[in-house]
Write a protein that holds these residues in place. Structure first.
Motif, PDB file in Angstrom:
ATOM      1  N   LEU A 146       3.704   2.132   2.720  1.00  0.00           N
ATOM      2  CA  LEU A 146       3.393   1.663   4.075  1.00  0.00           C
ATOM      3  C   LEU A 146       4.490   0.763   4.615  1.00  0.00           C
ATOM      4  CD1 LEU A 146       1.461   1.082   6.496  1.00  0.00           C
ATOM      5  CD2 LEU A 146       0.414  -0.690   5.104  1.00  0.00           C
ATOM      6  N   GLY A 155      -3.416   2.813  19.153  1.00  0.00           N
ATOM      7  CA  GLY A 155      -3.234   1.729  18.198  1.00  0.00           C
ATOM      8  C   GLY A 155      -2.696   0.457  18.823  1.00  0.00           C
ATOM      9  N   PHE A 156      -3.389  -0.632  18.545  1.00  0.00           N
ATOM     10  CA  PHE A 156      -2.918  -1.966  18.896  1.00  0.00           C
ATOM     11  C   PHE A 156      -2.960  -2.813  17.627  1.00  0.00           C
ATOM     12  CE2 PHE A 156      -4.403  -0.128  22.781  1.00  0.00           C
ATOM     13  CZ  PHE A 156      -3.591  -0.616  23.776  1.00  0.00           C
ATOM     14  N   PHE A 157      -2.010  -3.718  17.477  1.00  0.00           N
ATOM     15  CA  PHE A 157      -1.844  -4.473  16.233  1.00  0.00           C
ATOM     16  C   PHE A 157      -1.462  -5.909  16.561  1.00  0.00           C
ATOM     17  CE2 PHE A 157       0.630  -6.199  12.787  1.00  0.00           C
ATOM     18  CZ  PHE A 157       0.083  -5.683  11.621  1.00  0.00           C
ATOM     19  N   ALA A 199       0.863  -1.182   0.000  1.00  0.00           N
ATOM     20  CA  ALA A 199       0.000   0.000   0.000  1.00  0.00           C
ATOM     21  C   ALA A 199       0.898   1.230   0.000  1.00  0.00           C
ATOM     22  CB  ALA A 199      -0.903   0.005   1.222  1.00  0.00           C
ATOM     23  N   GLY A 235       6.111   1.969  12.954  1.00  0.00           N
ATOM     24  CA  GLY A 235       5.888   3.240  13.639  1.00  0.00           C
ATOM     25  C   GLY A 235       4.436   3.673  13.581  1.00  0.00           C
ATOM     26  N   LEU A 236       3.786   3.376  12.438  1.00  0.00           N
ATOM     27  CA  LEU A 236       2.398   3.813  12.252  1.00  0.00           C
ATOM     28  C   LEU A 236       1.420   2.936  13.009  1.00  0.00           C
ATOM     29  CD1 LEU A 236       2.303   4.446   8.418  1.00  0.00           C
ATOM     30  CD2 LEU A 236       2.047   6.176  10.200  1.00  0.00           C
ATOM     31  N   MET A 237       1.707   1.655  13.022  1.00  0.00           N
ATOM     32  CA  MET A 237       0.763   0.700  13.587  1.00  0.00           C
ATOM     33  C   MET A 237       1.489  -0.230  14.549  1.00  0.00           C
ATOM     34  SD  MET A 237      -1.423  -0.093  10.092  1.00  0.00           S
ATOM     35  CE  MET A 237      -3.039  -0.343  10.816  1.00  0.00           C
ATOM     36  N   PRO A 238       1.932   0.307  15.691  1.00  0.00           N
ATOM     37  CA  PRO A 238       2.682  -0.517  16.645  1.00  0.00           C
ATOM     38  C   PRO A 238       1.775  -1.558  17.288  1.00  0.00           C
ATOM     39  CG  PRO A 238       2.161   1.616  17.608  1.00  0.00           C
ATOM     40  CD  PRO A 238       1.714   1.672  16.164  1.00  0.00           C
ATOM     41  N   THR A 239       2.399  -2.562  17.875  1.00  0.00           N
ATOM     42  CA  THR A 239       1.584  -3.596  18.524  1.00  0.00           C
ATOM     43  C   THR A 239       0.851  -3.063  19.749  1.00  0.00           C
ATOM     44  OG1 THR A 239       3.521  -4.330  19.715  1.00  0.00           O
ATOM     45  CG2 THR A 239       2.999  -5.515  17.687  1.00  0.00           C
ATOM     46  N   SER A 240       1.439  -2.041  20.369  1.00  0.00           N
ATOM     47  CA  SER A 240       0.687  -1.310  21.403  1.00  0.00           C
ATOM     48  C   SER A 240       1.177   0.133  21.353  1.00  0.00           C
ATOM     49  CB  SER A 240       0.886  -1.944  22.784  1.00  0.00           C
ATOM     50  OG  SER A 240       2.216  -1.838  23.179  1.00  0.00           O
ATOM     51  N   PRO A 241       0.428   1.068  21.968  1.00  0.00           N
ATOM     52  CA  PRO A 241       0.760   2.489  21.780  1.00  0.00           C
ATOM     53  C   PRO A 241       2.207   2.826  22.149  1.00  0.00           C
ATOM     54  CG  PRO A 241      -1.413   2.286  22.761  1.00  0.00           C
ATOM     55  CD  PRO A 241      -0.815   0.911  22.749  1.00  0.00           C
ATOM     56  N   ARG A 242       2.839   3.610  21.262  1.00  0.00           N
ATOM     57  CA  ARG A 242       4.195   4.120  21.527  1.00  0.00           C
ATOM     58  C   ARG A 242       4.148   5.637  21.486  1.00  0.00           C
ATOM     59  NH1 ARG A 242       7.753   1.091  17.128  1.00  0.00           N
ATOM     60  NH2 ARG A 242       7.036  -1.062  17.447  1.00  0.00           N
ATOM     61  N   GLN A 281       7.353   1.740   7.008  1.00  0.00           N
ATOM     62  CA  GLN A 281       7.112   2.465   8.261  1.00  0.00           C
ATOM     63  C   GLN A 281       5.957   1.909   9.069  1.00  0.00           C
ATOM     64  OE1 GLN A 281       5.684   6.520   7.324  1.00  0.00           O
ATOM     65  NE2 GLN A 281       5.923   5.898   5.179  1.00  0.00           N
ATOM     66  N   ILE A 282       5.506   0.717   8.694  1.00  0.00           N
ATOM     67  CA  ILE A 282       4.309   0.223   9.367  1.00  0.00           C
ATOM     68  C   ILE A 282       4.498   0.095  10.870  1.00  0.00           C
ATOM     69  CG2 ILE A 282       4.846  -2.206   8.847  1.00  0.00           C
ATOM     70  CD1 ILE A 282       1.774  -2.659   8.689  1.00  0.00           C
TER      71      ILE A 282
END
Lengths: 359, 359, 359, 359
Positions: free
Chosen positions: D30, A179-181, A77, D36-43, D33-34
């Motif tokens: 995407l 955000g959580f992923f 993307a 940084g954009l979509m971390p596993t939990s908030p950063r 930088q994914i």
């Protein structure tokens, strides 16, 4: 509060000392910056901008040749980056817009995240997106949802590539640090390719609620098919011609994609709509608090965004910053898909719109 | 509080005097009647009852010969009168059910009232009901709404008669004394006979809200077509066969008719649903607080209501008093339309259901 | 539809035959009774009526001498029976009103039911009502709630009797057959007599929600103390005098008792309010769909209900049938408690009010 | 999607060319930088930080000497600037926190804005804030609201200065570009100094709604007095001691400031609460999506925020970034005021909390 003009050197020295002390204490005075923080009306950093489909698609195709899809990068993307928000891949301060490209027989692996997503298809078909294991066909004109924390994966079942746009609330969720992923399994949940997904079969009947189906928090209907959208827009313009209400202004039909279990917006953070302008229609310039992204689906015309004026055609995307005037001139008729952060502003009591008279 | 058994004649005399004084003062003691007023579970006066279509229709036809339709009587509607509520034309304490009959080319004049109404068509076609001037075709399997205070009139455009059932909340509105009624013009608002009404053209698209249309308090969609209802029920049973959720219990599909502008019940005082039982299905006996009326739309079977057991077929109507057990045995498959006062009980916090295990 | 006047004997015979057939089939025609079923405005059976406290209290006292309180009869409550609803202990078609009397040291045993209840105290004190085991003091001017399915029991801790009024939705729940009832333990849950109940200590602070307390479906606040009610009414009239908004009409202050967890009515089926009329106030005659019961708390005046005119004073109770005009003339000032079925009509979309100009 | 490690120079050249083309077309991939954009939990970028009252107050006093209050600068407010958000005067990405200081007899002129505001008073009194012309006293422990688009102005009626904290949603509103601002009159609307504001007199009674008062969109109650807050917290800890529910965890009482007309949060974008820890209480470490700002009102203790550990006392302020662990150790008891963006995350379906076990 602004210090008087005829300030003495001693006063200035004391002020300098004060401001240095603020700095050291991690404090910042309001009075030196209130105009930037609290303007009389929105002064967005983001700017109006146009991305042409004729630019986006070839670059996506080239990425298809050079960059594999797979775990880690997750998706091929490419985001539309607003020039007013340098260094960020954001179309507006709240909205992400990207072209996604999947080559013949390619797969994009399963993951889920609190960010809310949708896909809108301006052309092509052959990809299925499995949402929580339910295979959803993607075809021209369709809107496909991926509400937050729903596992999703895509796979191209054909020998030709397919591209579409992704809309997400990544910038908003990044700003509020929500955000959580999570990664999903590496193997596709299903390779089934039904014409209609299970959620459509349960929820895709007008005014009919399946009593036995659990009512999820997010929209239970995850595919809005072009056939219905087109019929609804056609009906509005016909009703106008017959002298009955239905359109939002002369020659301008709009349908909003809604959650059939709540009648509210289809997604909690993004409003999705399809607009149709009858040929010869000029819309009243409108300002709206909050931002939006538009893609021309069919036809052509001229769109004015703030001080910018774009001739647009099929596939072209543009963004509308907060409170920028927006108007269309559609000499030959125009269908445009649009999404915005309106549900956020409405939920927070911050929605505001001003419609100007035609000049 | 119950007086002791070994009461003296003097005591009895004083009690008699007290009760006479209560009477004179328009007072009534709770303790002598609490069991009737506040039973451990509902003890309805209304009883289970079956009205056969083969009885109703010929009598309606005869009324068609003898009784003209016109201003004053307003409608050639004959109510189903529950034997447990003698002297009243009520199917249950809250619900009115009637067969309405309109001869060839006949008209029923316009009026409106706070009572909420719908029509359900078990057979025939050719009548249009104009609701607030919007002509709505009536055809087998369709549910047509007339929300409170909407002007409505009916006219038969054919050379054959047509009959259907009317459902209203007349008993409930009568009990709480909330009925207002107004006559409309004596001349039909329109003689147009479109296949689809304007409200369907605006609101009859799944998950799509017309942005330019005003959102009324009542349902903006006033026709639910059999084609959609049938497709939704078919899909639920197919999904069950494929191993996916959808049905309310094995072999039992249910759709609820809902207001697309709110996702709630299609009417504020009545819930409308269509049930489909796969052939060979026996449903789990269920008790529900509140009452309902059912009409078999297609197929046949045996229904148990409380202690009654009815063999039912197309067009037959029966009522289910509050907390009476209800169960179906549908050897050859059965479609049944149902309406109830469930929205009332839910709105007041009084809803309760008990599902028994299959025996 | 009304048969023509010059009907032949043969026609009449056929009509008679038809109506007999309707009767046999448990059917009733609409056209012969539409005026009674669907009047142009409400025509309640219930009538305006006044019950004087000077009549009620002595009879309750006499019942106290003659009739024990105990399991079975449950409560020494004597209902106000509307003369227009003969044979029923109903004040209006939806509302029950009773005087309840508890002698020195007496107890009324625990039970619970789906019917919603409250107590309002016009005079006296010394009884505690334990609601779900939480002891709630009852004192002059207090409103005490017993939401549906909350166990409750009363005990008089003093050597003098106490009387108060009970309001319930018994008639409504009886009509829709939604009543369930259960006995509780025979022994009091607690004999504690705290000045403030636990629910007040958690929820009785203005604008403050206890985060750790579970939010129940019904109102978590079960006592509304006169001290607060009086202060709120006093403030409204003072604000009026100072030239600020607050009163509903000149000289007429009203507070509504609300659920602090929802801000809606304190009970799901009954609205409770306290009205205060400044001396010299005449209210604008008002008609409301739905019925109400009023008790004068303090002061005196003249109240007009429909065509009736009552001189009323402390403790007197009267009922207002649906759509009957209601007006007060309070030469010397008047406080009146009132409860109604307004939440029911509002929930069902049937609320309507007409305020007439002063004549 | 990450390109394979053993990439050839030719491939690298083509990739470089692609990325340059993306750049030129205002596109960003995407896949680079994914994380940084979509971390596993908030950063979050924002960091835990402590501002001591002993630092803030003297600097505010010095600003009082050197910087006049007046039109243009509008307020003598100095913001707490999070070191993780350099160049911005933001305590967190959504919340503004400032100390505001008003010298003897000083006035801050009227304005209004879509940003929502409140004031919380840790010490002092003598200032009145006129909100839409309604004079509201400010005293130690009080929370005073200024909902969006309410004109407000402050004036010090005494000969001593007063300082307090301002909380606003300036960062959030700036991000979504929804800020509108208007100046009001230069002259005070009123110099009245009543002990209670008109809004308190109408709405400040527990569970009582003034029927004659218009229900505004925002909270109609604009002052929450310490007397009530203290009583509510005291009651929760007493109930805990008596063995009854009420506290959120052992020794930890919390009240939320709510809108009495809706029972929701007192402000649409900010949640306000007061916490009280009994002496000896250690709270369970908790992570919450979204950010908050805290001020110690009374007492002292140790607070752990993420990896930071602060000894805090009266007036000290600290911020808690999203998903940072938060725990208190209150050897001698502690009262703390807190505000957060929780209503935003809840409205958008993004709220999440994790409570760890005590270790």
């Amino acid at each position: 509060m602004t210090t008087a003009p005829e300030i003495t050197p001693q006063e200035q020295a004391r002020l300098d000392e004060l401001y240095a002390a603020f700095d050291a204490a991690h404090m910042m005075p309001l009075w030196t910056q209130i105009g930037g923080l609290m303007p009389t009306s929105p002064r967005p950093d983001s700017v109006p901008f146009l991305w042409r489909w004729s630019t986006l698609l070839p670059l996506a195709e080239k990425a298809g040749e050079l960059v594999p899809v797979g775990r880690g990068g997750e998706r091929r993307a490419i985001a539309l980056a607003n020039p007013g928000l340098p260094g960020t891949p954001y179309a507006t301060p709240t909205l992400w817009a990207a072209i996604q490209y999947l080559g013949p027989r390619e797969e994009a692996p399963a993951h889920r995240h609190t960010q809310t997503a949708f896909r809108f298809v301006v052309e092509g078909e052959g990809v299925w997106t499995n949402v929580e294991g339910d295979p959803v066909a993607m075809r021209r004109g369709d809107l496909l949802l991926t509400p937050g924390m729903h596992f999703h994966e895509h796979h191209n079942t054909t020998d030709h590539p397919m591209a579409w746009i992704d809309g997400l609330d990544i910038p908003l969720v990044r700003t509020i640090d929500a955000g959580f992923f999570e990664f999903g399994p590496d193997v596709l949940a299903t390779k089934e390719t039904p014409a209609a997904s299970r959620n459509e079969r349960l929820w895709g009947h007008p005014g009919l609620t399946p009593v036995g189906a659990p009512t999820p928090k997010a929209s239970p209907l995850m595919a809005y098919r072009w056939e219905h959208t087109d019929a609804a827009l056609t009906a509005q313009l016909e009703l106008e011609r017959e002298g009955h209400p239905g359109v939002v202004e002369p020659g301008h039909a709009v349908v909003r994609f809604t959650n059939p279990a709540t009648a509210g917006d289809c997604l909690s953070t993004m409003r999705c709509e399809m607009h149709r302008l009858r040929s010869g229609t000029s819309t009243a310039p409108t300002r709206t608090a909050g931002s939006s992204v538009w893609q021309v689906f069919e036809g052509s015309g001229v769109v004015t965004v703030g001080d910018e004026r774009y001739e647009v055609g099929r596939g072209d995307l543009f963004c509308v910053p907060s409170w920028a005037g927006l108007a269309f001139d559609a000499d030959t008729g125009l269908d445009a898909f649009c999404y915005s952060d309106a549900p956020v502003l409405e939920a927070l009591g911050l929605a505001r719109t001003a419609r100007e008279d035609h000049s």
